[in-house]
Design a protein around this motif. Sequence first.
Motif, PDB file in Angstrom:
ATOM      1  N   GLU A   1       0.865  -1.180   0.000  1.00  0.00           N
ATOM      2  CA  GLU A   1       0.000   0.000   0.000  1.00  0.00           C
ATOM      3  C   GLU A   1       0.897   1.224   0.000  1.00  0.00           C
ATOM      4  O   GLU A   1       1.665   1.438   0.949  1.00  0.00           O
ATOM      5  N   ARG A   2       0.820   2.008  -1.058  1.00  0.00           N
ATOM      6  CA  ARG A   2       1.726   3.139  -1.231  1.00  0.00           C
ATOM      7  C   ARG A   2       1.779   4.053  -0.009  1.00  0.00           C
ATOM      8  O   ARG A   2       2.854   4.449   0.439  1.00  0.00           O
ATOM      9  N   GLY A   3       0.644   4.379   0.561  1.00  0.00           N
ATOM     10  CA  GLY A   3       0.606   5.277   1.719  1.00  0.00           C
ATOM     11  C   GLY A   3       1.320   4.704   2.927  1.00  0.00           C
ATOM     12  O   GLY A   3       2.033   5.424   3.639  1.00  0.00           O
ATOM     13  N   GLN A   4       1.141   3.418   3.185  1.00  0.00           N
ATOM     14  CA  GLN A   4       1.810   2.780   4.324  1.00  0.00           C
ATOM     15  C   GLN A   4       3.316   2.710   4.120  1.00  0.00           C
ATOM     16  O   GLN A   4       4.089   2.939   5.049  1.00  0.00           O
ATOM     17  N   ILE A   5       3.713   2.387   2.890  1.00  0.00           N
ATOM     18  CA  ILE A   5       5.147   2.321   2.593  1.00  0.00           C
ATOM     19  C   ILE A   5       5.765   3.703   2.766  1.00  0.00           C
ATOM     20  O   ILE A   5       6.796   3.860   3.435  1.00  0.00           O
ATOM     21  N   SER A   6       5.137   4.721   2.191  1.00  0.00           N
ATOM     22  CA  SER A   6       5.654   6.096   2.272  1.00  0.00           C
ATOM     23  C   SER A   6       5.759   6.567   3.710  1.00  0.00           C
ATOM     24  O   SER A   6       6.761   7.179   4.103  1.00  0.00           O
ATOM     25  N   ALA A   7       4.734   6.288   4.514  1.00  0.00           N
ATOM     26  CA  ALA A   7       4.748   6.715   5.915  1.00  0.00           C
ATOM     27  C   ALA A   7       5.899   6.058   6.671  1.00  0.00           C
ATOM     28  O   ALA A   7       6.581   6.715   7.479  1.00  0.00           O
ATOM     29  N   LEU A   8       6.133   4.782   6.421  1.00  0.00           N
ATOM     30  CA  LEU A   8       7.223   4.080   7.098  1.00  0.00           C
ATOM     31  C   LEU A   8       8.583   4.605   6.647  1.00  0.00           C
ATOM     32  O   LEU A   8       9.491   4.792   7.462  1.00  0.00           O
ATOM     33  N   LEU A   9       8.726   4.903   5.355  1.00  0.00           N
ATOM     34  CA  LEU A   9       9.981   5.480   4.854  1.00  0.00           C
ATOM     35  C   LEU A   9      10.253   6.834   5.499  1.00  0.00           C
ATOM     36  O   LEU A   9      11.383   7.123   5.909  1.00  0.00           O
ATOM     37  N   ARG A  10       9.211   7.653   5.608  1.00  0.00           N
ATOM     38  CA  ARG A  10       9.371   8.968   6.257  1.00  0.00           C
ATOM     39  C   ARG A  10       9.792   8.803   7.717  1.00  0.00           C
ATOM     40  O   ARG A  10      10.668   9.517   8.203  1.00  0.00           O
ATOM     41  N   ALA A  11       9.165   7.880   8.418  1.00  0.00           N
ATOM     42  CA  ALA A  11       9.501   7.671   9.828  1.00  0.00           C
ATOM     43  C   ALA A  11      10.958   7.216   9.973  1.00  0.00           C
ATOM     44  O   ALA A  11      11.674   7.692  10.855  1.00  0.00           O
ATOM     45  N   CYS A  12      11.387   6.312   9.106  1.00  0.00           N
ATOM     46  CA  CYS A  12      12.772   5.824   9.180  1.00  0.00           C
ATOM     47  C   CYS A  12      13.776   6.927   8.857  1.00  0.00           C
ATOM     48  O   CYS A  12      14.822   7.027   9.506  1.00  0.00           O
ATOM     49  N   ALA A  13      13.469   7.754   7.871  1.00  0.00           N
ATOM     50  CA  ALA A  13      14.411   8.800   7.449  1.00  0.00           C
ATOM     51  C   ALA A  13      14.325  10.033   8.344  1.00  0.00           C
ATOM     52  O   ALA A  13      15.345  10.522   8.833  1.00  0.00           O
TER      53      ALA A  13
ATOM     54  N   LEU B   1       5.666  -5.413 -12.181  1.00  0.00           N
ATOM     55  CA  LEU B   1       4.721  -4.749 -13.071  1.00  0.00           C
ATOM     56  C   LEU B   1       3.261  -4.952 -12.683  1.00  0.00           C
ATOM     57  O   LEU B   1       2.369  -4.419 -13.340  1.00  0.00           O
ATOM     58  N   SER B   2       3.013  -5.696 -11.628  1.00  0.00           N
ATOM     59  CA  SER B   2       1.643  -5.969 -11.209  1.00  0.00           C
ATOM     60  C   SER B   2       0.964  -4.686 -10.710  1.00  0.00           C
ATOM     61  O   SER B   2       1.632  -3.770 -10.210  1.00  0.00           O
ATOM     62  N   PRO B   3      -0.337  -4.615 -10.816  1.00  0.00           N
ATOM     63  CA  PRO B   3      -1.051  -3.433 -10.294  1.00  0.00           C
ATOM     64  C   PRO B   3      -0.811  -3.197  -8.801  1.00  0.00           C
ATOM     65  O   PRO B   3      -0.919  -2.069  -8.333  1.00  0.00           O
ATOM     66  N   ARG B   4      -0.476  -4.232  -8.033  1.00  0.00           N
ATOM     67  CA  ARG B   4      -0.232  -4.092  -6.598  1.00  0.00           C
ATOM     68  C   ARG B   4       1.203  -3.697  -6.276  1.00  0.00           C
ATOM     69  O   ARG B   4       1.534  -3.477  -5.122  1.00  0.00           O
ATOM     70  N   ASP B   5       2.086  -3.615  -7.258  1.00  0.00           N
ATOM     71  CA  ASP B   5       3.489  -3.258  -7.018  1.00  0.00           C
ATOM     72  C   ASP B   5       3.620  -1.734  -6.969  1.00  0.00           C
ATOM     73  O   ASP B   5       3.611  -1.066  -8.001  1.00  0.00           O
ATOM     74  N   ASN B   6       3.758  -1.206  -5.755  1.00  0.00           N
ATOM     75  CA  ASN B   6       3.750   0.243  -5.530  1.00  0.00           C
ATOM     76  C   ASN B   6       5.011   0.795  -4.884  1.00  0.00           C
ATOM     77  O   ASN B   6       5.072   1.972  -4.558  1.00  0.00           O
ATOM     78  N   THR B   7       6.017  -0.038  -4.677  1.00  0.00           N
ATOM     79  CA  THR B   7       7.199   0.424  -3.949  1.00  0.00           C
ATOM     80  C   THR B   7       7.930   1.575  -4.647  1.00  0.00           C
ATOM     81  O   THR B   7       8.261   2.567  -3.989  1.00  0.00           O
ATOM     82  N   PRO B   8       8.195   1.511  -5.958  1.00  0.00           N
ATOM     83  CA  PRO B   8       8.896   2.641  -6.586  1.00  0.00           C
ATOM     84  C   PRO B   8       8.141   3.963  -6.436  1.00  0.00           C
ATOM     85  O   PRO B   8       8.753   5.000  -6.166  1.00  0.00           O
TER      86      PRO B   8
END
Length: 140
Positions: free
Chosen positions: A47-59, A75-82
């Motif tokens: 989930e893009r929002g969850q990943i982004s929030a965790l990256l912000r917290a770590c950085a 390339l799957s529709p669920r692949d949101n990390t980049p």
Amino acid sequence: MNYTASVITVSDLGSRGLRQDTSGPAVRAMLEDAGFTVVHTAIVPDERGQISALLRACADERKIDLILTTGGTGLSPRDNTPEALLSVADKVVPGFGEMMRIETLKYTPRSFLTRSVAVIKERSLIIAFPGSKRGAGQCF
């Protein structure tokens, strides 16, 4: 100098305990072998929002030097990390993704299908690795 690191596995199934995470522990071991102190690990859904929030917290909050994600770069529709990495980026470092794709081309002609990226957030370097143990190890 001692550098800190975080390993974040992005996996819908792994975050629900339905799949064993093999790439995260492998990346952690490689970091420790390289002299990093791994101070944080997590498994999150794609989930893009969850990943982004965790990256912000770590950085921003934890000031972790190197943050490596594994998974969610296909390339799957669920692949949101980049997209999550790019959403928190102060700077994009395109050479890392290019280098990883070129290096893994030695092992598979499908290497160019990965969307691995690297960014700088505050003083943290964040790099997205593929989700397989083998792919992450090759990129490391």
